[in-house]
Design a protein around this motif. Structure first.
Motif, PDB file in Angstrom:
ATOM      1  N   GLY B  31       0.754  -1.241   0.000  1.00  0.00           N
ATOM      2  CA  GLY B  31       0.000   0.000   0.000  1.00  0.00           C
ATOM      3  C   GLY B  31       0.786   1.294   0.000  1.00  0.00           C
ATOM      4  O   GLY B  31       0.205   2.364  -0.138  1.00  0.00           O
ATOM      5  N   LEU B  32       2.100   1.238   0.165  1.00  0.00           N
ATOM      6  CA  LEU B  32       2.901   2.483   0.204  1.00  0.00           C
ATOM      7  C   LEU B  32       3.833   2.508  -1.002  1.00  0.00           C
ATOM      8  O   LEU B  32       4.700   1.648  -1.149  1.00  0.00           O
ATOM      9  CB  LEU B  32       3.727   2.552   1.487  1.00  0.00           C
ATOM     10  N   LYS B  33       3.663   3.552  -1.824  1.00  0.00           N
ATOM     11  CA  LYS B  33       4.454   3.612  -3.052  1.00  0.00           C
ATOM     12  C   LYS B  33       5.891   4.009  -2.746  1.00  0.00           C
ATOM     13  O   LYS B  33       6.152   4.861  -1.908  1.00  0.00           O
ATOM     14  CB  LYS B  33       3.868   4.654  -4.016  1.00  0.00           C
ATOM     15  N   LEU B  34       6.800   3.407  -3.505  1.00  0.00           N
ATOM     16  CA  LEU B  34       8.219   3.798  -3.456  1.00  0.00           C
ATOM     17  C   LEU B  34       8.417   4.995  -4.365  1.00  0.00           C
ATOM     18  O   LEU B  34       7.810   5.076  -5.428  1.00  0.00           O
ATOM     19  CB  LEU B  34       9.072   2.655  -3.994  1.00  0.00           C
ATOM     20  N   ARG B  35       9.270   5.909  -3.949  1.00  0.00           N
ATOM     21  CA  ARG B  35       9.693   7.015  -4.822  1.00  0.00           C
ATOM     22  C   ARG B  35      11.199   6.862  -4.967  1.00  0.00           C
ATOM     23  O   ARG B  35      11.937   6.889  -3.986  1.00  0.00           O
ATOM     24  CB  ARG B  35       9.351   8.386  -4.216  1.00  0.00           C
ATOM     25  N   ILE B  36      11.668   6.700  -6.221  1.00  0.00           N
ATOM     26  CA  ILE B  36      13.058   6.319  -6.485  1.00  0.00           C
ATOM     27  C   ILE B  36      13.814   7.517  -7.050  1.00  0.00           C
ATOM     28  O   ILE B  36      13.281   8.282  -7.848  1.00  0.00           O
ATOM     29  CB  ILE B  36      13.082   5.139  -7.485  1.00  0.00           C
ATOM     30  N   ALA B  48       5.942   1.876  -7.276  1.00  0.00           N
ATOM     31  CA  ALA B  48       5.506   0.490  -7.063  1.00  0.00           C
ATOM     32  C   ALA B  48       5.179   0.220  -5.600  1.00  0.00           C
ATOM     33  O   ALA B  48       5.776   0.807  -4.701  1.00  0.00           O
ATOM     34  CB  ALA B  48       6.595  -0.475  -7.525  1.00  0.00           C
ATOM     35  N   ALA B  49       4.199  -0.661  -5.405  1.00  0.00           N
ATOM     36  CA  ALA B  49       3.842  -1.106  -4.051  1.00  0.00           C
ATOM     37  C   ALA B  49       3.059  -2.395  -4.210  1.00  0.00           C
ATOM     38  O   ALA B  49       2.452  -2.637  -5.258  1.00  0.00           O
ATOM     39  CB  ALA B  49       3.002  -0.068  -3.318  1.00  0.00           C
ATOM     40  N   PHE B  50       3.043  -3.236  -3.191  1.00  0.00           N
ATOM     41  CA  PHE B  50       2.165  -4.411  -3.211  1.00  0.00           C
ATOM     42  C   PHE B  50       0.735  -3.938  -3.029  1.00  0.00           C
ATOM     43  O   PHE B  50       0.468  -3.039  -2.235  1.00  0.00           O
ATOM     44  CB  PHE B  50       2.524  -5.375  -2.081  1.00  0.00           C
ATOM     45  N   GLU B  51      -0.206  -4.547  -3.792  1.00  0.00           N
ATOM     46  CA  GLU B  51      -1.628  -4.226  -3.685  1.00  0.00           C
ATOM     47  C   GLU B  51      -1.888  -2.740  -3.840  1.00  0.00           C
ATOM     48  O   GLU B  51      -2.665  -2.139  -3.119  1.00  0.00           O
ATOM     49  CB  GLU B  51      -2.201  -4.668  -2.327  1.00  0.00           C
ATOM     50  N   ARG B  52      -1.237  -2.156  -4.823  1.00  0.00           N
ATOM     51  CA  ARG B  52      -1.428  -0.724  -5.064  1.00  0.00           C
ATOM     52  C   ARG B  52      -2.758  -0.497  -5.758  1.00  0.00           C
ATOM     53  O   ARG B  52      -3.097  -1.215  -6.687  1.00  0.00           O
ATOM     54  CB  ARG B  52      -0.302  -0.215  -5.957  1.00  0.00           C
TER      55      ARG B  52
END
Lengths: 107, 247
Positions: B31-36, B48-52
Motif C-alpha cells: 500500500g505504500l508507493k516507493l519514490r526512487i 511500485a507497491a504491493f496491492e497498489r
C-alpha cells in the motif's frame, strides 16, 4: 556486538558503502589478497560512474572524491587553493577512510 | 519450507549487488508507493507497491480531505480546493455544497495525518527494514561520532552537530527529517526547516527511506560534513508546521 571504543581509533582505513539490507559494506585497499584490492577498485570506479558520492576523510575533514586513480590506488579530490580556485590532489586509498553514499532522493 | 521477509530481503539485495548495485535494492511494501531517485537504474520500482490501487495521488488527496470534512458536513459536499494559511496558522478548505454554492472552512491540522505517517513508518520498518542492517549501521555511526553523542543517540534517538562551514546547527533524528537551526536576532538558536533525504528512495506518506533509519542518518551526517551545499540541494525542505517535518 558493538565495537569497543578503544578499537574505534585503531580501525584500518577502508571504504564503507551504505547499503539496503546489509547496513553497510566494507572494502579494503590494504588487503594481502589482490582480489580484495581489485574488488575495492572496481567498486569505487563503478560507484563514481553511477553517481554515488564518495567522501574521503582527509586531515579530520570529509572531502568529496571526483575520480579514482587505479594505477596509484588514490582518490582524487579537489583541494582548495586560495586565490586559484582548486587543484586536483591524490589521496592514497590504503591510508584514508572513505564513505560511499548512493544517489539521494528528497523525501 | 516457509520464506521469511529476511530471506526475501537477502535475496533481493544479493541480486542487486550481483548486478552492480552496491547499495542494494529497496523492498516493496503493502500500500505504500516507493519514490526512487532518478539516477537509480531500476526506475520500474518508482511508484511500485504491493496491492497498489489505481487512484491518482490527487484523487486520494481529495478523498482524504473529504473524509476529514465528512465529520462536519452532510453528504453531497465536496472539497474543491485547499491550502495552508500562514497568517492564520490553519488550513483553508473551499467546500461546494449540493446547492452549488461554495463556502470556506478554516481548520487546524487533523491528527489523522500525523497518525498515518507514524503508522505507515511502522509498516515499512516491519516489511522492508532488516534488524541486522540496522545493527551494522549503528556500528558505523558509532565510529563516526563522539562517544557522548553516541550515548545521546542510544538514549533518545538524536544528536546535535554544528557545521563549521555554514554555522548551522543540525539535530539528526532517527526515523525523522533532520532539523536545521540557526541563531535568531534575539541570540537564541531555533529550528527553521526540516531536511528530508534518503539514499536510493523513500516510501510515500511515511518517514522511511529504502535504507534502515541509521543509514539515513549516516547519509545526512556524511553529506553535511563533506558536501553541505549538495545536502541542502538534494533534500526536500519541509516547513516545520508540515506533517512531513516529523515535529
Amino acid at each position: 556486538m558493538l565495537i569497543p571504543e578503544a578499537t574505534i581509533a585503531e580501525l584500518p582505513p577502508h571504504l564503507s558503502v551504505l547499503s539496503c539490507g546489509a547496513g553497510d559494506l566494507k572494502f579494503s585497499f590494504d588487503s594481502d589478497d589482490p582480489k580484495d584490492v581489485a574488488r575495492a577498485q572496481r567498486c569505487v570506479e563503478d560507484m563514481l560512474k553511477r553517481g554515488y558520492q564518495i567522501l574521503v576523510e582527509v586531515d579530520g575533514k570529509l572531502v568529496r572524491c571526483t575520480e579514482f586513480d587505479k594505477t596509484k590506488n588514490e582518490y582524487i579530490i579537489r583541494e582548495r587553493v586560495k586565490g586559484k580556485g582548486g587543484r586536483k590532489k591524490g589521496v592514497p586509498a590504503k591510508s584514508h577512510r572513505a564513505h560511499g553514499v548512493a544517489p539521494t532522493a528528497g523525501g | 519450507m516457509s520464506i521469511t521477509m529476511d530471506d526475501l530481503r537477502t535475496a533481493v539485495n544479493r541480486f542487486a549487488q550481483k548486478n552492480g548495485e552496491w547499495a542494494g535494492a529497496p523492498m516493496l511494501v503493502q500500500g505504500l508507493k516507493l519514490r526512487i531517485e532518478p539516477r537509480y537504474p531500476w526506475q520500474g520500482l518508482d511508484g511500485a507497491a504491493f496491492e497498489r490501487d489505481d487512484e491518482t495521488d490527487e484523487e486520494r488527496e481529495v478523498q482524504r480531505i473529504s473524509a476529514i470534512l465528512a465529520e462536519h458536513y452532510a453528504k453531497g459536499h465536496t472539497c474543491i480546493n485547499w491550502w495552508y494559511c500562514f497568517a492564520r496558522d490553519q488550513y483553508v478548505y473551499v467546500i461546494r455544497g449540493p446547492d452549488g454554492k461554495s463556502r470556506v472552512t478554516l481548520r487546524h491540522e487533523h491528527y489523522g495525518d500525523r497518525y498515518s505517517f507514524l503508522f505507515n513508518s511502522l509498516s515499512v520498518a516491519y516489511e522492508a527494514h532488516s534488524i541486522d542492517a540496522e545493527m551494522r549501521a549503528l556500528e558505523t555511526l558509532r565510529t563516526n561520532i563522539k562517544s557522548h553523542l553516541w550515548d545521546l543517540y542510544v538514549l533518545c534517538g538524536m544528536f546535535i552537530e554544528s557545521s563549521e562551514r555554514s554555522g548551522i546547527t543540525y539535530i539528526f533524528r532517527k526515523g525523522r527529517p533532520t532539523l536545521a537551526m540557526h541563531k535568531t536576532t534575539g541570540g537564541k538558536i531555533a529550528p527553521f526547516v526540516a531536511l528530508c533525504l534518503h539514499p536510493i528512495g523513500y516510501y510515500e506518506d511515511s518517514f522511511c527511506g529504502a535504507m534502515v533509519p541509521t543509514d539515513d542518518i549516516l547519509a545526512h551526517l556524511l553529506l553535511m560534513r563533506g558536501d553541505e551545499h549538495r545536502f541542502w540541494k538534494k533534500s526536500n525542505q519541509h516547513p516545520l508546521w508540515a506533517v512531513q517535518s516529523g515535529i
